[in-house]
Design a protein around this motif. Structure first.
Motif: not given
Ligand code: NAD
Ligand code: GLY
Length: 366
Positions: A277-289, A314-323
């Motif tokens: 969730v911590a990484i998820g919050m960071h990803i969505i905040t960076k994208a929103s900004e 840091a995570i080893p997954y691509s945008a495709d994996d996560l999507m």
């Protein structure tokens, strides 16, 4: 109404009693106080007419705290039974659930009897679902023993088990009759599990309260734990009282969770829920900004606080994996998915994103 007072516990130590009241389909208190465990019997007696109480817990928590709870229940005249299962998310399944239901039946629990869930979110979710369904519903009391369960899963009535198709796919909204939170139990939590709760606490601050966010950055949760738990429970109470059945506003509590769940799934659950969730919050905040939805500086402020709570981002997954993983999310509605995005620290909103745009959002956040 929330209320708080100082009392002297048996050993002469001053302890602060905090109480938050929820009015949902059921009204109940969440009591937060050091040492509550040893007087849980009398508090439970005030809210339920049970003759028999089945304590449900996992093997780790059983070894630490079950005797105290059983003694306190028996001292108040309750007949007790105890169901213990192996700790961990792997146990939150239909096999354990049916064993528990069978155990309740074999111990002749009736509709006026009750279940006490002693443990983290796994124990609470599984016991709550059993309580919601056994004899079409028996009383249920939560005694959360992880920080995450204190601030989140024990409050608000979401109960569920996992099935092979996904996490929490079989469940019910079923409110407890009482939540007893004893912060002394948190002293035996391994650091990593304690940190999972901190991620949810930072989430509450991000979605509703910039002042709380700032305080969390200045003073570690452990140093003002009871106030922090109370503040989070109040925030959750306010949301649940407006949208108990998760038809709108309650989605705000999922900030960071859509990508977080995708990260958990990609890691085959090796990355814990709170960390994901911590990484998820960071990803969505960076994208929103980057996409102009969030105030400049939000991502840096969030990254700073997450770093101070020792969350590697840091995570080893691509945008495709996560999507691909995110599209399995049960919150998806047809061709769109609702993302919770920050507008600034302390304010979030819901944003429906067509599924074909989800890749861009994730790519912008990585
Ligand atoms: P958990 O229940 O698996 O507990 C984590 C570990 O800590 C377990 O191994 C447990 O045995 C151990 N533990 C618990 N209390 C302890 C203590 N005081 N001292 C030492 N060890 C202790 O995990 P969790 O993080 O509490 O909860 C995660 C679960 O909660 C997930 O299944 C998630 O889906 C669910 N959840 C539900 C809601 C909801 O609203 N119902 C919200 C958030 C999460
Ligand atoms: N943990 C999210 C909710 O209770 O809605």
């Amino acid at each position: 109404m929330p209320y708080s007072c100082i009392r002297i516990c048996q050993k002469g130590v001053k302890t602060r009693m905090n109480k938050v009241h929820i009015n949902a389909s059921k009204s109940y208190d969440i009591m937060i106080e050091k040492g509550l465990l040893s007087r849980c019997g009398s508090l439970i007696k005030n809210v339920c007419k049970a003759q028999t109480i089945c304590l449900v817990t996992d093997d780790t928590v059983n070894a630490l705290y079950a005797d105290t709870v059983i003694q306190s229940l028996q001292a108040e005249g309750f007949r007790t039974a105890k169901f213990v299962f192996a700790h961990g998310e792997e146990s939150k399944n239909s096999t354990t659930y049916l064993h528990l239901i069978d155990y309740l039946a074999q111990n002749h629990l009736t509709r006026s009897d009750a279940i006490v869930a002693l443990g983290g979110g796994v124990v609470g979710d599984l016991s709550g679902f059993a309580a919601a369904t056994f004899l079409r519903g028996i009383s249920f009391i939560q005694i959360p023993t992880t920080l995450l369960a204190c601030v989140d899963s024990s409050v608000g009535g979401k109960t569920a088990i996992d099935i092979p198709a996904g996490k929490n796919l079989l469940g019910a909204f079923y409110q407890p009759s009482l939540v007893l939170c004893d912060p002394l139990t948190l002293r035996t939590l391994p650091d990593e599990i304690y940190r999972d709760g901190c991620a949810e606490i930072i989430k509450y601050a991000m979605i509703t309260d910039a002042g709380f966010f700032e305080q969390l950055g200045q003073q570690p949760v452990k140093e003002w734990e009871e106030e922090v738990i109370k503040r989070c429970v109040e925030i959750k109470r306010d949301v649940v009282m407006q949208d108990e059945y998760d038809r709108g506003l309650r989605a705000l509590l999922n900030f960071g969770h859509t990508i977080g769940h995708a990260i958990e799934a990609c890691s085959h659950f090796q990355i814990s829920h709170g960390h994901a969730v911590a990484i998820g919050m960071h990803i969505i905040t960076k994208a929103s900004e980057k996409l102009g939805f969030a105030e400049q500086g939000c991502t840096a402020a969030l990254a700073h606080i997450l770093d101070s709570y020792h969350f590697p981002l840091a995570i080893p997954y691509s945008a495709d994996d996560l999507m691909k993983a995110a599209l399995q999310d049960k919150k998806r509605e047809g061709d769109s998915i609702t993302l919770i995005i920050p507008n600034k620290i302390g304010t979030c909103s819901m944003h429906a994103v067509p599924t074909e745009n989800l890749f861009d959002w994730i790519q912008n956040g990585l």
